[in-house]
Design an enzyme around this catalytic site. Sequence first.
Site, PDB file in Angstrom:
ATOM      1  CB  CYS A 173      -1.229   0.162   1.001  1.00  0.00           C
ATOM      2  SG  CYS A 173      -0.142  -0.068   2.601  1.00  0.00           S
ATOM      3  CB  CYS A 194      -2.785   2.299   9.422  1.00  0.00           C
ATOM      4  SG  CYS A 194      -3.533   1.957   7.317  1.00  0.00           S
TER       5      CYS A 194
END
Length: 131
Positions: free
Chosen positions: A43, A112
Amino acid sequence: MAYSKEVVQRFEDVLKNPEKHSVGSFDPNDPNVATGMVGAPACGDVMKLDMKIDIDGLIEDVKFKTYGCGSAIASSSLFVDMLKGKTIEEAKQIQDKDIAKILDLPPIKLHCSVLAEEAITKAVEDWETKK
């Protein structure tokens, strides 16, 4: 995919006043600084965490630099709040699920919070290696 109110607020606050939210770094040559740097190639998110630790193992201050989406920046901002004033042992107890819950991260953004936990783990490992 909509960001939660918590993510949007943290992200916008960091953008408005990065210094207030501990964006930056410490001198890497300072023996009281521990650093953890992690990334997710899939990502493109990269987090760098610096912790300034006193002689008793208390985290006095924290800085971060994060390149990535709003959830990555919000996760980094949150770990600053979670780490300041804690001991190394308390820092080891912070888990990605704690970060994800506070920020109300959707499943697609859970990486995250995982990165944030990994950054903490790497910084603690760096500290333990130095000591």
